[in-house]
Design a protein around this motif. Structure first.
Motif, short mmCIF file in Angstrom:
data_model
loop_
_atom_site.label_atom_id
_atom_site.label_comp_id
_atom_site.label_asym_id
_atom_site.label_seq_id
_atom_site.Cartn_x
_atom_site.Cartn_y
_atom_site.Cartn_z
N ASN A 132 55.78 6.67 20.58
CA ASN A 132 56.27 7.40 21.92
C ASN A 132 57.94 7.20 21.88
O ASN A 132 58.21 8.35 22.84
N MET B 211 59.56 10.73 23.09
CA MET B 211 60.41 10.79 24.49
C MET B 211 61.79 11.45 24.14
O MET B 211 62.17 12.34 25.10
N SER B 212 62.26 11.50 22.91
CA SER B 212 63.49 12.12 22.55
C SER B 212 63.11 13.72 22.20
O SER B 212 63.69 14.55 22.71
N SER C 24 62.45 16.56 24.79
CA SER C 24 63.62 17.12 25.49
C SER C 24 63.94 18.28 24.86
O SER C 24 64.62 19.51 25.39
N SER D 198 65.72 7.81 27.77
CA SER D 198 64.43 7.28 27.56
C SER D 198 64.62 5.76 27.02
O SER D 198 63.53 5.19 26.96
N PHE E 102 53.42 9.69 29.01
CA PHE E 102 54.31 10.60 28.41
C PHE E 102 54.21 11.79 29.72
O PHE E 102 55.31 12.40 29.49
N TRP F 274 56.75 11.33 32.10
CA TRP F 274 58.13 11.49 31.41
C TRP F 274 58.48 12.91 31.41
O TRP F 274 59.61 13.39 31.64
N GLU G 214 48.73 7.09 24.20
CA GLU G 214 49.39 8.41 24.82
C GLU G 214 49.62 9.43 23.60
O GLU G 214 49.44 10.66 23.84
#
Length: 449
Positions: free
Chosen positions: A52, A56-57, A60, A129, A138, A141, A413
């Motif tokens: 996760n 999260m990076s 982007s 994050s 997720f 986010w 997730e």
């Protein structure tokens, strides 16, 4: 023709193959920083949250890239409106830009400048994050990133770097993103965690990094990529300023790492690998706004001060009760503030501009400008980010269920785990199993341990 573009004509700069190639390499180095950050953060969390944190990076890279092409570049670097936002129709979709058009009197194409700045826009929300590890949905986010870059990052980038932006016009020095990137992300992280609350077990359960080698790998790659981040921000090196920034980046980072380790040894009795990695990142953050204005000796001072103060700041979350999972506030917000304000003390007036700091006879003028930039970006990002997190929470819910957080956000997730040991071999089962062919072993035969 929107401001910031010149055409190839006799009385204007001509395209430089050297500077163009240099900036494309720098753009690639900055892109590398986002997966490097993923490794850095991924090693700092517990096993059950590793994937996760990586995702999260990585997400982007997808979301911000598309938004940048559609309207982000136009909002950040288009024609100024009221000193707070930009807009140029030719930048929308990057559809009105010709391959021979140069950026704002420089010798690089507009496309090269756009892709370089894109990598900054990608990295900045990824920094946030780390403060939210273990507990954010997720999909929530992804929605937050979309909203945040639109109403926070793109406008702030225009304030700081866009022609006509109010901080740019004020004379705030931010060579490569102390305000626009690090204070912006750090304040946003604080705003969001105040809305979503603490992890289950915060200050009770051990939440140690699961892979310090992964942390060190990420920190090393960040250090490597940061040379493109910093030195590339001068958009070429015809006058040597980019070279000074390159040197200062190395010097400040080394000083910060040593200072963090020294503080850690005195305070806690050991030199840790996590401290070395965190100290290096703190130095990189602090020199980012200041490196084009200070001398190498000034860079040592900037790095050392940031190393100690950021090391002290990471413990504030336990005293004040906010759960900044991976110390985004302590390193990026505090480091960005330190580096930005120290310009007002250590600027020599002989590198990127003639602005001088207090220690070089410049008085308090530049320090005052730096303080305005610091606290304007901090306040705007903190408040708006908290409001966006509140909005997303009402729409989708920001947090996973408590049971899912305890069992592990990776499975919930992403339906995966970072490490699969089921096929590793060895163990009692493999040693005592019957052979694949031939008769089974006698049941009374001794089996070696």
């Amino acid at each position: 023709m929107p401001p910031g573009i010149t055409t190839l004509a006799a009385d204007t700069p001509t395209l430089s193959a050297a500077n163009t190639g240099f900036m494309l390499i720098c753009s690639a180095l900055v892109m590398l920083m986002t997966p490097a950050l993923a490794f850095f953060y991924g090693g700092m969390v517990r096993v059950k949250s590793t994937l996760n944190m990586l995702m999260m990076s990585f997400i982007s890279l997808g979301i911000v890239t598309i938004l940048w092409v559609l309207y982000g570049f136009s909002l950040a670097f288009g024609t100024d409106t009221g000193s707070v936002i930009g807009w140029s129709q030719d930048f929308v979709g990057l559809s009105g830009i010709g391959v021979t058009e140069l950026w704002d009197g420089y010798t690089i194409p507009v496309y090269v400048f756009a892709v370089f700045q894109l990598m900054f826009a990608v990295l900045t929300p990824a920094l946030i994050s780390g403060a939210l590890a273990d507990r954010v949905k997720f999909t929530s986010w992804a929605l937050f990133i979309t909203l945040w870059v639109t109403v926070v990052y793109f406008p702030v980038a225009h304030w700081v770097w866009g022609a006509g932006g109010w901080l740019y016009e004020l004379g705030v020095i931010d060579f490569a993103g102390g305000t626009a990137v690090h204070i912006n992300a750090g304040a946003a992280a604080l705003g969001v965690i105040l809305v979503i609350g603490k992890r289950v077990g915060f200050k009770k359960d051990p939440m140690r990094p699961h892979s310090l080698p992964l942390v060190m790998l990420g920190a090393g790659l960040l250090w490597f990529g940061w040379f493109g981040f910093n030195a590339g921000s001068w958009l070429g090196n015809d006058d040597g300023v980019g070279a000074v920034m390159f040197v200062n980046t190395q010097v400040a980072t080394g000083a910060a790492m040593l200072a963090w380790l020294a503080y850690e040894k005195i305070r806690h009795g050991a030199f840790t690998t996590l401290g070395a990695a965190s100290g290096a990142v703190a130095g990189l953050v602090a020199i980012t706004p200041a490196g084009g204005a200070v001398s190498p000796l000034g860079a040592i001072a900037v790095g050392a001060i940031a190393g100690v103060l950021c090391a002290m700041a990471v413990g504030l979350k336990y005293k004040l009760g906010y759960d900044d999972s991976l110390d985004v506030v302590g390193v990026h917000l505090v480091g960005g503030i330190i580096g930005s304000l120290l310009v007002g003390f250590f600027a020599t007036g002989g590198v990127q501009s003639d602005a001088k700091g207090l220690f070089y006879g410049g008085g308090l003028d530049q320090l005052g400008k730096q303080a305005v930039g610091v606290f304007a970006v901090l306040a705007y990002s903190l408040v708006v980010s908290a409001l966006l997190a509140f909005l997303v929470d009402k729409i989708l819910g920001m947090r996973v269920d408590e049971d899912d957080e305890i069992s592990g956000i990776d499975q919930v997730e992403h339906a995966e785990t970072a490490y699969d040991f089921s096929g590793a071999g060895g163990g009692a089962a493999s040693r005592t199993a019957a052979p694949a062919t031939g008769p089974a072993a006698p049941t009374n035969k001794k089996v070696d341990a």
